[in-house]
Design a protein around this motif. Structure first.
Motif, PDB file in Angstrom:
ATOM      1  N   ALA A   1       0.920  -1.035  -0.067  1.00  0.00           N
ATOM      2  CA  ALA A   1      -0.032  -0.079  -0.115  1.00  0.00           C
ATOM      3  C   ALA A   1       0.750   1.207  -0.002  1.00  0.00           C
ATOM      4  O   ALA A   1       1.691   1.543   0.884  1.00  0.00           O
ATOM      5  N   LEU A   2       0.724   2.209  -1.054  1.00  0.00           N
ATOM      6  CA  LEU A   2       1.420   3.281  -1.070  1.00  0.00           C
ATOM      7  C   LEU A   2       1.096   4.543  -0.254  1.00  0.00           C
ATOM      8  O   LEU A   2      -0.098   4.326   0.468  1.00  0.00           O
ATOM      9  N   PRO A   3       1.786   5.527   0.102  1.00  0.00           N
ATOM     10  CA  PRO A   3       1.552   6.316   0.950  1.00  0.00           C
ATOM     11  C   PRO A   3       0.112   6.963   0.836  1.00  0.00           C
ATOM     12  O   PRO A   3      -0.591   7.453   1.909  1.00  0.00           O
ATOM     13  N   GLU A   4      -0.391   7.239  -0.403  1.00  0.00           N
ATOM     14  CA  GLU A   4      -1.670   7.633  -0.561  1.00  0.00           C
ATOM     15  C   GLU A   4      -2.665   6.937  -0.654  1.00  0.00           C
ATOM     16  O   GLU A   4      -3.942   7.223  -0.674  1.00  0.00           O
ATOM     17  N   GLU A   5      -2.501   5.633  -0.118  1.00  0.00           N
ATOM     18  CA  GLU A   5      -3.477   4.818  -0.221  1.00  0.00           C
ATOM     19  C   GLU A   5      -4.175   4.420   1.436  1.00  0.00           C
ATOM     20  O   GLU A   5      -3.350   4.557   2.198  1.00  0.00           O
ATOM     21  N   PRO A   6      -5.249   4.042   1.640  1.00  0.00           N
ATOM     22  CA  PRO A   6      -5.943   3.997   2.802  1.00  0.00           C
ATOM     23  C   PRO A   6      -5.469   2.872   3.766  1.00  0.00           C
ATOM     24  O   PRO A   6      -5.082   3.197   4.977  1.00  0.00           O
ATOM     25  N   LEU A   7      -4.605   1.806   3.170  1.00  0.00           N
ATOM     26  CA  LEU A   7      -4.006   0.758   4.042  1.00  0.00           C
ATOM     27  C   LEU A   7      -2.597   0.911   4.401  1.00  0.00           C
ATOM     28  O   LEU A   7      -2.128  -0.088   4.850  1.00  0.00           O
ATOM     29  N   HIS A   8      -1.982   2.087   3.971  1.00  0.00           N
ATOM     30  CA  HIS A   8      -0.705   2.272   4.206  1.00  0.00           C
ATOM     31  C   HIS A   8      -0.203   2.204   5.380  1.00  0.00           C
ATOM     32  O   HIS A   8      -0.607   3.086   6.169  1.00  0.00           O
ATOM     33  N   SER A   9       0.571   1.225   5.803  1.00  0.00           N
ATOM     34  CA  SER A   9       0.806   0.951   7.212  1.00  0.00           C
ATOM     35  C   SER A   9       1.573  -0.565   7.374  1.00  0.00           C
ATOM     36  O   SER A   9       0.957  -1.307   6.813  1.00  0.00           O
ATOM     37  N   PRO A  10       2.815  -0.230   8.047  1.00  0.00           N
ATOM     38  CA  PRO A  10       3.503  -1.622   8.188  1.00  0.00           C
ATOM     39  C   PRO A  10       2.541  -2.711   8.956  1.00  0.00           C
ATOM     40  O   PRO A  10       2.363  -3.718   8.572  1.00  0.00           O
ATOM     41  N   PHE A  11       1.923  -2.114   9.893  1.00  0.00           N
ATOM     42  CA  PHE A  11       1.135  -3.063  10.779  1.00  0.00           C
ATOM     43  C   PHE A  11      -0.102  -3.666   9.963  1.00  0.00           C
ATOM     44  O   PHE A  11      -0.081  -4.859  10.067  1.00  0.00           O
ATOM     45  N   ILE A  12      -0.630  -2.929   9.209  1.00  0.00           N
ATOM     46  CA  ILE A  12      -1.718  -3.438   8.281  1.00  0.00           C
ATOM     47  C   ILE A  12      -1.070  -4.343   7.283  1.00  0.00           C
ATOM     48  O   ILE A  12      -1.895  -5.672   7.072  1.00  0.00           O
ATOM     49  N   MET A  13      -0.208  -4.077   6.586  1.00  0.00           N
ATOM     50  CA  MET A  13       0.364  -5.202   5.634  1.00  0.00           C
ATOM     51  C   MET A  13       0.837  -6.267   6.232  1.00  0.00           C
ATOM     52  O   MET A  13       0.935  -7.444   5.863  1.00  0.00           O
ATOM     53  N   GLY A  14       1.205  -6.298   7.485  1.00  0.00           N
ATOM     54  CA  GLY A  14       1.725  -7.360   8.322  1.00  0.00           C
ATOM     55  C   GLY A  14       0.389  -8.540   8.593  1.00  0.00           C
ATOM     56  O   GLY A  14       0.630  -9.680   8.433  1.00  0.00           O
ATOM     57  N   ARG A  15      -0.711  -7.860   8.918  1.00  0.00           N
ATOM     58  CA  ARG A  15      -2.003  -8.439   8.974  1.00  0.00           C
ATOM     59  C   ARG A  15      -2.520  -9.030   7.604  1.00  0.00           C
ATOM     60  O   ARG A  15      -3.065 -10.297   7.535  1.00  0.00           O
ATOM     61  N   MET A  16      -2.298  -8.182   6.743  1.00  0.00           N
ATOM     62  CA  MET A  16      -2.854  -8.591   5.131  1.00  0.00           C
ATOM     63  C   MET A  16      -1.821  -9.891   4.981  1.00  0.00           C
ATOM     64  O   MET A  16      -2.256 -10.919   4.295  1.00  0.00           O
ATOM     65  N   ALA A  17      -0.557  -9.967   5.005  1.00  0.00           N
ATOM     66  CA  ALA A  17       0.401 -11.135   4.819  1.00  0.00           C
ATOM     67  C   ALA A  17      -0.126 -12.393   5.541  1.00  0.00           C
ATOM     68  O   ALA A  17      -0.120 -13.331   5.147  1.00  0.00           O
TER      69      ALA A  17
ATOM     70  N   VAL B   1      11.479  -1.780   3.542  1.00  0.00           N
ATOM     71  CA  VAL B   1      12.092  -2.306   4.663  1.00  0.00           C
ATOM     72  C   VAL B   1      11.084  -2.279   5.833  1.00  0.00           C
ATOM     73  O   VAL B   1      11.133  -3.521   6.689  1.00  0.00           O
ATOM     74  N   GLU B   2      10.431  -1.377   6.182  1.00  0.00           N
ATOM     75  CA  GLU B   2       9.402  -1.097   7.302  1.00  0.00           C
ATOM     76  C   GLU B   2       8.455  -2.302   7.097  1.00  0.00           C
ATOM     77  O   GLU B   2       8.213  -2.946   8.073  1.00  0.00           O
ATOM     78  N   ASP B   3       7.695  -2.351   5.956  1.00  0.00           N
ATOM     79  CA  ASP B   3       6.729  -3.279   5.758  1.00  0.00           C
ATOM     80  C   ASP B   3       7.272  -4.636   5.977  1.00  0.00           C
ATOM     81  O   ASP B   3       6.714  -5.564   6.508  1.00  0.00           O
ATOM     82  N   ILE B   4       8.347  -4.796   5.244  1.00  0.00           N
ATOM     83  CA  ILE B   4       8.981  -6.132   5.343  1.00  0.00           C
ATOM     84  C   ILE B   4       9.586  -6.990   6.750  1.00  0.00           C
ATOM     85  O   ILE B   4       9.130  -7.898   7.100  1.00  0.00           O
ATOM     86  N   LYS B   5      10.042  -5.927   7.693  1.00  0.00           N
ATOM     87  CA  LYS B   5      10.521  -6.230   8.895  1.00  0.00           C
ATOM     88  C   LYS B   5       9.208  -6.647   9.751  1.00  0.00           C
ATOM     89  O   LYS B   5       8.903  -7.530  10.405  1.00  0.00           O
ATOM     90  N   GLU B   6       7.964  -5.971   9.592  1.00  0.00           N
ATOM     91  CA  GLU B   6       6.665  -6.211  10.263  1.00  0.00           C
ATOM     92  C   GLU B   6       6.073  -7.594   9.691  1.00  0.00           C
ATOM     93  O   GLU B   6       5.473  -8.196  10.573  1.00  0.00           O
ATOM     94  N   ILE B   7       6.275  -7.871   8.277  1.00  0.00           N
ATOM     95  CA  ILE B   7       5.585  -9.171   7.745  1.00  0.00           C
ATOM     96  C   ILE B   7       6.438 -10.213   8.351  1.00  0.00           C
ATOM     97  O   ILE B   7       5.615 -11.368   8.548  1.00  0.00           O
ATOM     98  N   LYS B   8       7.758 -10.112   8.506  1.00  0.00           N
ATOM     99  CA  LYS B   8       8.573 -11.264   9.251  1.00  0.00           C
ATOM    100  C   LYS B   8       8.201 -11.442  10.458  1.00  0.00           C
ATOM    101  O   LYS B   8       8.097 -12.687  10.763  1.00  0.00           O
TER     102      LYS B   8
END
Length: 229
Positions: free
Chosen positions: A21-37, A53-60
């Protein structure tokens, strides 16, 4: 780093879900991408494609799946933005990303180089890293193989000036690649339905990435709205 094919074997014949999720998108957030993963993992995904890197760290912290990592960076004067320079590759390598994906089109990069000039330096610096070439044409894929990329993606077909207007998903390019290139072919770009995904595997792709159709609710909503407008 991953010096063998174990990582690639884990996604062979399987689905990779792109959680971005890019900065202009509603779901932009490492935490949300972690839950999405995590949701993708529970649904059966065997790999995740992620940006930053921020999203990847959270997803891990949420899933133990192979990660195809990219960093999208926009530079003035260049259309190349998927892991465009050595700087982004260095950051992904330091994070320990399983597969680093990068724009492998023939376009001039922000640092003034082409992929033919940049990639040999990357391969020398990181001989054990798995690299994925995000290509837009068959010819670019051939060049990526020649340069030593480990796997080839159809990611940018339809998204460059030279391929604008291409009907996606690009089954034609996928079929040609599968029949002529021995490297793993990863279908990506415009795969919107289970039927299209199945067709990709029927054509013989090694793996396929699905993103927007699974992880971008705003775009999914827009598709439904278009049907009734």
């Amino acid at each position: 780093m991953n010096t063998d094919n174990n990582v690639l074997n884990k996604i062979k014949g399987k689905l990779v879900v792109s959680c971005q999720a890019l900065p202009e998108e509603p779901l932009h957030s490492p935490f949300i991408m972690g839950r999405m993963a995590y949701a993708a993992y529970l649904g059966g995904a065997s790999g995740i494609r992620a940006n930053s890197v921020e999203d990847i760290k959270e997803i891990k912290t949420t899933v133990d799946l192979p990660i195809i990592g990219i960093i999208k960076s926009v530079y003035d004067g260049s259309d190349v933005f998927i892991t465009p320079t050595m700087k982004e590759v260095d950051e992904l390598y330091r994070e320990g990303v399983d597969i680093i994906a990068m724009d492998a089109t023939d376009r001039v990069r922000p640092d003034g180089t082409t992929i033919s000039e940049l990639f040999p330096r990357l391969r020398e610096a990181y001989p054990d890293q798995i690299f994925m070439a995000d290509c837009s044409t068959y010819e670019e894929a051939l060049k990526a193989v020649e340069l030593g990329f480990d796997c080839i993606g159809t990611t940018l077909s339809g998204y460059t000036e030279a391929t604008r207007g291409k009907i996606l998903p690009d089954f034609e390019m996928v079929e040609k690649l599968v029949n002529t290139i021995s490297k793993p072919i990863i279908a990506e770009g415009g795969v919107s339905t289970p039927e299209e995904l199945k067709k990709m595997f029927d054509l013989g792709v090694y793996s396929s990435v699905v993103g927007s159709a699974i992880t971008r609710p705003m775009e999914i909503t827009q598709r439904f709205m278009k049907a009734i407008q």
